[in-house]
Design a protein around this motif. Structure first.
Motif, short mmCIF file in Angstrom:
data_model
loop_
_atom_site.label_atom_id
_atom_site.label_comp_id
_atom_site.label_asym_id
_atom_site.label_seq_id
_atom_site.Cartn_x
_atom_site.Cartn_y
_atom_site.Cartn_z
N GLN A 190 0.86 -1.18 0.00
CA GLN A 190 0.00 0.00 0.00
C GLN A 190 0.90 1.23 0.00
OE1 GLN A 190 -3.18 -0.07 -0.35
NE2 GLN A 190 -4.22 -1.54 0.96
N GLY A 191 0.65 2.13 -0.93
CA GLY A 191 1.41 3.38 -0.98
C GLY A 191 0.64 4.50 -0.33
N PRO A 192 1.01 5.74 -0.60
CA PRO A 192 0.31 6.89 -0.02
C PRO A 192 -1.16 6.90 -0.42
CG PRO A 192 2.37 7.55 -1.09
CD PRO A 192 2.13 6.13 -1.47
N ALA A 193 -2.00 7.37 0.47
CA ALA A 193 -3.44 7.49 0.20
C ALA A 193 -3.98 8.69 0.95
CB ALA A 193 -4.17 6.22 0.61
N PHE A 194 -4.76 9.51 0.30
CA PHE A 194 -5.36 10.66 0.98
C PHE A 194 -6.56 11.16 0.19
CE2 PHE A 194 -1.47 11.99 -1.28
CZ PHE A 194 -2.00 12.79 -2.27
N VAL A 195 -7.32 12.04 0.82
CA VAL A 195 -8.50 12.64 0.21
C VAL A 195 -8.26 14.13 0.02
CG1 VAL A 195 -10.96 13.14 0.47
CG2 VAL A 195 -10.05 10.93 1.21
N ILE A 196 -8.51 14.63 -1.18
CA ILE A 196 -8.40 16.06 -1.48
C ILE A 196 -9.80 16.66 -1.42
CG2 ILE A 196 -7.69 17.78 -3.17
CD1 ILE A 196 -5.84 15.66 -4.38
N PRO A 197 -10.07 17.59 -0.52
CA PRO A 197 -11.41 18.20 -0.46
C PRO A 197 -11.77 18.86 -1.78
CG PRO A 197 -10.11 18.78 1.48
CD PRO A 197 -9.16 18.14 0.51
N TYR A 198 -13.03 18.76 -2.14
CA TYR A 198 -13.49 19.41 -3.37
C TYR A 198 -13.46 20.93 -3.21
CZ TYR A 198 -15.43 14.97 -5.06
OH TYR A 198 -15.59 13.68 -5.50
N GLU A 199 -13.13 21.60 -4.30
CA GLU A 199 -13.29 23.05 -4.33
C GLU A 199 -14.79 23.34 -4.24
OE1 GLU A 199 -11.50 23.96 -8.04
OE2 GLU A 199 -9.44 23.73 -7.31
N GLU A 200 -15.14 24.46 -3.61
CA GLU A 200 -16.54 24.77 -3.33
C GLU A 200 -17.41 24.77 -4.60
OE1 GLU A 200 -19.41 24.94 -0.63
OE2 GLU A 200 -17.28 24.98 -0.09
N GLU A 201 -16.86 25.32 -5.69
CA GLU A 201 -17.62 25.38 -6.94
C GLU A 201 -17.89 23.98 -7.49
OE1 GLU A 201 -17.32 27.34 -11.45
OE2 GLU A 201 -15.86 27.89 -9.90
N LEU A 202 -16.89 23.11 -7.46
CA LEU A 202 -17.07 21.74 -7.92
C LEU A 202 -18.04 21.00 -7.03
CD1 LEU A 202 -16.43 19.28 -9.65
CD2 LEU A 202 -14.33 18.95 -8.30
N LEU A 203 -17.94 21.20 -5.72
CA LEU A 203 -18.84 20.54 -4.79
C LEU A 203 -20.29 20.89 -5.10
CD1 LEU A 203 -19.27 18.83 -2.25
CD2 LEU A 203 -18.89 20.89 -0.88
N GLU A 204 -20.54 22.15 -5.38
CA GLU A 204 -21.90 22.57 -5.69
C GLU A 204 -22.37 21.99 -7.02
OE1 GLU A 204 -24.02 23.92 -3.60
OE2 GLU A 204 -22.34 23.68 -2.20
N GLN A 205 -21.45 21.88 -7.99
CA GLN A 205 -21.82 21.27 -9.27
C GLN A 205 -22.21 19.80 -9.09
OE1 GLN A 205 -18.28 22.68 -11.73
NE2 GLN A 205 -19.92 22.87 -13.23
N ILE A 206 -21.45 19.09 -8.25
CA ILE A 206 -21.77 17.69 -7.99
C ILE A 206 -23.11 17.57 -7.28
CG2 ILE A 206 -21.08 15.59 -6.76
CD1 ILE A 206 -18.16 16.46 -7.20
N ARG A 207 -23.31 18.39 -6.24
CA ARG A 207 -24.58 18.38 -5.51
C ARG A 207 -25.76 18.62 -6.46
NH1 ARG A 207 -24.74 18.45 -0.02
NH2 ARG A 207 -22.83 18.98 1.13
N SER A 208 -25.56 19.51 -7.42
CA SER A 208 -26.66 19.91 -8.30
C SER A 208 -27.10 18.80 -9.25
CB SER A 208 -26.27 21.16 -9.10
OG SER A 208 -25.30 20.84 -10.09
N VAL A 209 -26.24 17.80 -9.48
CA VAL A 209 -26.61 16.74 -10.43
C VAL A 209 -26.91 15.40 -9.74
CG1 VAL A 209 -25.36 17.78 -12.34
CG2 VAL A 209 -24.18 16.12 -10.88
#
Length: 368
Positions: free
Chosen positions: A36-55
């Protein structure tokens, strides 16, 4: 199987609970996990987050929503490509293949439909790396539920552990994966996950998540409302079964009128209660141990509620089991990519209800 060799793979997956984009490096032959190598989560940018929520919940084959979903997919794919480039540069690695799970916006097995935003062909072009994507479509076409696909990864991860054993993956929804003493396997989406908690605290508190379950632990579970929530028709369905996070949204209106804290506590109890109920009703044999992963494992209040409702087994978090806690979805995608590379199945009759094991995913080669 002698021609199967170890492959360095980088998984990329959007969190269904909208935490962000996960990336995880792995060395595997699609059967065993060697490193297992490095693993992490990158928070969504606010604009992208809203685009995902909208669909969320919208179908890409609908003329009304197609253009909006394509726009979200373009931005999401470009975000993923930038994340991959940064990962490769900063970690000094050269993955042989990318496993791009995308982000599920609509999953309706009863309508033989699933859609994940994330363009595998475009990601391969932007990164210059061979990419496996579109993992779920083949299973849906084969009559399966299109989920869960996690069992093949967890089977490798738990190979040396005592069984019967369960893995509970709490993301936007919750998945239960069970391994029996004789090699049997069963899996299904049990019901709600972090999404019902996150949506409540966003709507009433302006927060993306209930950090460390702090709201829920100070609230009171409304047992009458919890009983109503547990009558959701999905929970009564026999496996194999799967759904997306939007299935439970309407039922959560029963929380309206509660305080922010009491609503968070009741939503959290709904997640734990539905998991425990499903394990008692649908598993062939009670597991001796259950390992909780996904974002839910980082919520101490949810873990407390689960342990209260599963008193006859040891309930551990992924960290307590010695696993990497971050980006489990991305780790799964990394593993799937190598299985697709070697024409190994991702789903089985006991996990998705498909008539036979199904090889999922498409391979996209970088152009030029």
């Amino acid at each position: 199987m002698n021609n199967i060799k170890n492959t360095t793979t980088l998984g990329i997956a959007g969190s269904t609970s909208l935490d962000g984009l996960g990336l995880a490096l792995m060395e595997t032959d699609g059967i065993d996990v060697y490193r297992q190598g490095p693993a992490f989560v990158i928070p969504y940018e606010e604009e992208l987050l809203e685009q995902i929520r909208s669909v969320l919940g919208k179908r890409a084959d609908s003329p009304e929503h197609a253009a909006e979903i394509r726009r979200a997919e373009t931005v999401f794919t470009e975000f993923a490509a930038a994340a991959v480039k940064d990962f490769v540069r900063e970690e000094g690695v050269s993955p042989d293949i990318l496993g791009f799970a995308g982000h599920t916006i609509c999953h309706r097995p009863s309508e033989h439909y699933t859609h994940q935003i994330g363009d595998g062909r475009r990601l391969a072009e932007l990164t210059g790396i061979k990419t496996a994507a579109r993992f779920r479509s083949a299973d849906i076409l084969a009559g399966g539920q299109g989920a869960p696909f996690a069992p093949v990864y967890y089977e490798a991860l738990t190979a040396k552990m005592r069984r019967p054993l369960a893995v509970i993956d709490v993301g936007g929804t919750s998945e239960v994966v069970w391994f029996g003493t004789s090699g049997e396997m069963k899996a299904f989406v049990s019901g709600p996950g972090n999404a019902v908690i996150n949506d409540w605290v966003m709507k009433h508190g302006g927060m993306h998540i209930d950090y460390n379950g702090r709201l829920a632990i100070t609230g009171r579970v409304d047992e009458k409302i919890l009983a109503v929530l547990m009558h959701h028709k999905y929970i009564a369905l026999n496996p194999p079964k799967a759904c997306d996070r939007t299935v439970f949204a309407e039922k959560m209106e029963h929380l309206e009128g509660l305080s922010l804290e009491d609503g968070a506590a009741t939503a959290t109890a709904f997640v734990a209660e539905s998991i425990a109920y499903s394990m008692a009703l649908y598993l062939p044999e009670p597991p001796e141990e259950a390992i909780v992963c996904g974002g839910g494992a980082k919520n101490p209040t949810l873990m407390r509620f689960l342990r209260q409702r599963l008193p006859n087994m040891t309930v551990k978090t992924a960290v307590e089991a010695g696993w990497q806690p971050e980006a489990v979805d991305a780790q799964e995608a990394a593993f799937w990519a190598v299985r697709r590379l070697h024409w190994l199945p991702l789903s089985f009759p006991a996990t998705t209800g498909a008539a036979e094991p199904v090889i999922g995913g498409e391979i996209f080669e970088p152009q030029g």
